[in-house]
Design a protein around this motif. Structure first.
Motif, short mmCIF file in Angstrom:
data_model
loop_
_atom_site.label_atom_id
_atom_site.label_comp_id
_atom_site.label_asym_id
_atom_site.label_seq_id
_atom_site.Cartn_x
_atom_site.Cartn_y
_atom_site.Cartn_z
N ALA A 118 0.80 -1.23 0.00
CA ALA A 118 0.00 0.00 0.00
C ALA A 118 0.83 1.28 0.00
O ALA A 118 0.30 2.37 -0.16
N ALA A 119 2.13 1.15 0.21
CA ALA A 119 3.01 2.32 0.09
C ALA A 119 4.25 1.85 -0.65
O ALA A 119 5.35 1.77 -0.12
N ASN A 120 4.03 1.54 -1.91
CA ASN A 120 4.97 0.80 -2.73
C ASN A 120 6.23 1.59 -3.08
O ASN A 120 7.27 1.01 -3.37
N SER A 121 6.14 2.92 -3.07
CA SER A 121 7.24 3.78 -3.49
C SER A 121 7.70 3.38 -4.90
O SER A 121 6.87 3.24 -5.79
N THR A 122 9.00 3.15 -5.10
CA THR A 122 9.53 2.91 -6.45
C THR A 122 9.63 1.43 -6.81
O THR A 122 10.32 1.06 -7.75
N GLY A 123 8.95 0.57 -6.05
CA GLY A 123 8.77 -0.82 -6.48
C GLY A 123 9.66 -1.87 -5.84
O GLY A 123 9.44 -3.06 -6.05
N GLN A 124 10.63 -1.44 -5.04
CA GLN A 124 11.57 -2.43 -4.49
C GLN A 124 10.88 -3.48 -3.62
O GLN A 124 11.28 -4.65 -3.65
N GLU A 125 9.87 -3.08 -2.84
CA GLU A 125 9.20 -4.04 -1.97
C GLU A 125 8.49 -5.12 -2.78
O GLU A 125 8.64 -6.32 -2.50
N ILE A 126 7.73 -4.71 -3.77
CA ILE A 126 7.00 -5.67 -4.61
C ILE A 126 7.96 -6.61 -5.34
O ILE A 126 7.75 -7.82 -5.40
N TYR A 127 9.02 -6.06 -5.92
CA TYR A 127 9.95 -6.90 -6.66
C TYR A 127 10.73 -7.85 -5.75
O TYR A 127 11.05 -8.98 -6.14
N SER A 128 11.01 -7.41 -4.53
CA SER A 128 11.66 -8.31 -3.56
C SER A 128 10.75 -9.51 -3.28
O SER A 128 11.22 -10.66 -3.20
N ILE A 129 9.45 -9.24 -3.13
CA ILE A 129 8.48 -10.31 -2.88
C ILE A 129 8.38 -11.24 -4.09
O ILE A 129 8.31 -12.46 -3.95
N ALA A 130 8.39 -10.67 -5.28
CA ALA A 130 8.34 -11.49 -6.50
C ALA A 130 9.55 -12.43 -6.58
O ALA A 130 9.42 -13.60 -6.96
N MET A 131 10.72 -11.93 -6.20
CA MET A 131 11.93 -12.77 -6.21
C MET A 131 11.79 -13.94 -5.25
O MET A 131 12.16 -15.08 -5.56
N ILE A 132 11.24 -13.67 -4.07
CA ILE A 132 11.02 -14.73 -3.08
C ILE A 132 10.08 -15.80 -3.64
O ILE A 132 10.33 -17.01 -3.52
N LEU A 133 8.99 -15.36 -4.26
CA LEU A 133 8.04 -16.32 -4.82
C LEU A 133 8.69 -17.19 -5.90
O LEU A 133 8.49 -18.41 -5.92
N ILE A 134 9.46 -16.57 -6.77
CA ILE A 134 10.14 -17.33 -7.83
C ILE A 134 11.07 -18.37 -7.21
O ILE A 134 11.12 -19.53 -7.63
N GLY A 215 -10.49 -4.82 -5.31
CA GLY A 215 -10.72 -6.21 -4.93
C GLY A 215 -10.27 -6.50 -3.51
O GLY A 215 -10.05 -5.60 -2.71
N LYS A 216 -10.11 -7.80 -3.23
CA LYS A 216 -9.68 -8.23 -1.89
C LYS A 216 -8.31 -8.87 -1.95
O LYS A 216 -7.91 -9.40 -2.99
N PHE A 217 -7.62 -8.84 -0.81
CA PHE A 217 -6.24 -9.33 -0.77
C PHE A 217 -6.03 -10.31 0.36
O PHE A 217 -6.65 -10.22 1.42
N ASP A 218 -5.11 -11.26 0.10
CA ASP A 218 -4.72 -12.23 1.13
C ASP A 218 -3.68 -11.62 2.07
O ASP A 218 -3.61 -11.99 3.24
N ILE A 219 -2.87 -10.73 1.53
CA ILE A 219 -1.79 -10.12 2.30
C ILE A 219 -1.75 -8.63 1.96
O ILE A 219 -1.78 -8.26 0.78
N ILE A 220 -1.67 -7.80 2.98
CA ILE A 220 -1.50 -6.36 2.76
C ILE A 220 -0.28 -5.90 3.55
O ILE A 220 -0.16 -6.15 4.75
N LEU A 221 0.64 -5.23 2.87
CA LEU A 221 1.79 -4.60 3.51
C LEU A 221 1.56 -3.10 3.53
O LEU A 221 1.34 -2.49 2.46
N CYS A 222 1.57 -2.53 4.70
CA CYS A 222 1.41 -1.09 4.85
C CYS A 222 2.50 -0.63 5.82
O CYS A 222 2.26 -0.32 6.98
N ARG A 223 3.72 -0.63 5.30
CA ARG A 223 4.89 -0.43 6.16
C ARG A 223 5.46 0.98 6.05
O ARG A 223 5.65 1.51 4.96
N ASN A 224 5.73 1.55 7.21
CA ASN A 224 6.46 2.83 7.30
C ASN A 224 5.80 3.97 6.54
O ASN A 224 6.47 4.82 5.96
#
Length: 282
Positions: A118-134, A215-224
């Motif tokens: 929810a406070a994604n900034s320039t994308g590093q958080e989302i891409y870090s999570i994508a790497m973990i999933l892969i 929509g709805k989400f299984d996980i929400i990150l709202c950090r800092n």
């Protein structure tokens, strides 16, 4: 051009304007922040005072200056795998538990994983999570994955969507193995590879506005991010977050943040050294 000081009256008026357009609360004592972030705009728009800049912003019906002020004032401090422990929590606890529950719920179908930063900034958080999933083998061919990143800043969303980072940005949080695996070098910059990029969607969003159509989400990150809002606004945002979180979903906030004074909808749970939140009774 020397840095122009903001007067108390200008700070009061500008703070109200920023609060109205973004929900970000600048308290007295943050004059230096406003001066540091907005001084380049004074030069760009040939303004001799912050009052003059504010007047230009209010009369700019295309809202270009308004967007530039939001981009300047919103803090885009982020890096890959920031604080480390939330990503370990996702990898070793939340994702395995969620996949197990979703697989049992709809046997024979691709399990769905819907996550919102929810406070994604320039994308590093989302891409870090994508790497973990892969790395877990959780890829789009086997799972219905939606990684959704939002931010109030146009500039931040544009960079996240393109997935292009400089040397300094990739040096923060990424080891050489992940840098080589997930990025293509383009001169002195690094572009996220398509296998990671396709897992993510990005959109400009103001958390002070209603959460419509996401929509709805299984996980929400709202950090800092909640530190920039007033107590009353934090309560409203958490109420809205609760409406788009699945009943058995997970909420992650910053390691130094607490829900104690903002909402009683969730209870904290611990795994290793990390804290996450779920609806009471889960």
């Amino acid at each position: 051009m020397a840095k122009i000081k903001v007067t108390p009256e200008e700070f009061k008026n500008f703070s109200k304007y920023i609060l109205d357009i973004s929900g970000i609360a600048l308290e007295v004592g943050k004059e230096y922040l406003l001066e540091t972030r907005l001084n380049p705009l004074l030069n760009k728009y040939n303004c001799s005072s912050y009052g003059q800049l504010l007047q230009k912003a209010k009369t700019d019906f295309k809202k270009q200056l308004e967007n530039e002020i939001i981009d300047a004032i919103s803090t885009n401090e982020t890096y890959f795998f920031r604080d480390k422990s939330p990503f370990e929590l996702l990898q070793y606890k939340i994702f395995p538990d969620l996949i197990d529950k979703r697989s049992k719920k709809n046997p024979g179908m691709k399990p769905s994983i819907r996550l919102w930063s929810a406070a994604n900034s320039t994308g590093q958080e989302i891409y870090s999570i994508a790497m973990i999933l892969i790395e877990m083998g959780v890829t789009p061919d086997k799972y219905n994955i939606k990684l959704f990143g939002t931010d109030i800043s146009d500039a931040a969303i544009a960079q996240a969507s393109y997935g292009l980072y400089n040397k300094f940005e990739v040096a923060r949080g990424l080891d050489q193995r992940r840098l080589n695996r997930y990025f293509d070098k383009q001169e002195d910059r690094y572009k996220i590879k398509d296998e990671v990029r396709v897992m993510a969607q990005f959109k400009k969003m103001n958390l002070m506005k209603p959460f419509i159509g996401i929509g709805k989400f299984d996980i929400i990150l709202c950090r800092n991010v909640m530190i920039y809002f007033t107590s009353e606004d934090r309560k409203k945002i958490y109420q809205n977050i609760a409406k788009v979180l699945e009943p058995d979903g997970y909420l992650l906030i910053g390691s130094t943040e607490s829900l104690v004074n903002d909402t009683d909808l969730f209870e904290s749970k611990k795994y290793l050294n990390s804290v996450f939140y779920q609806f009471k009774g889960q």
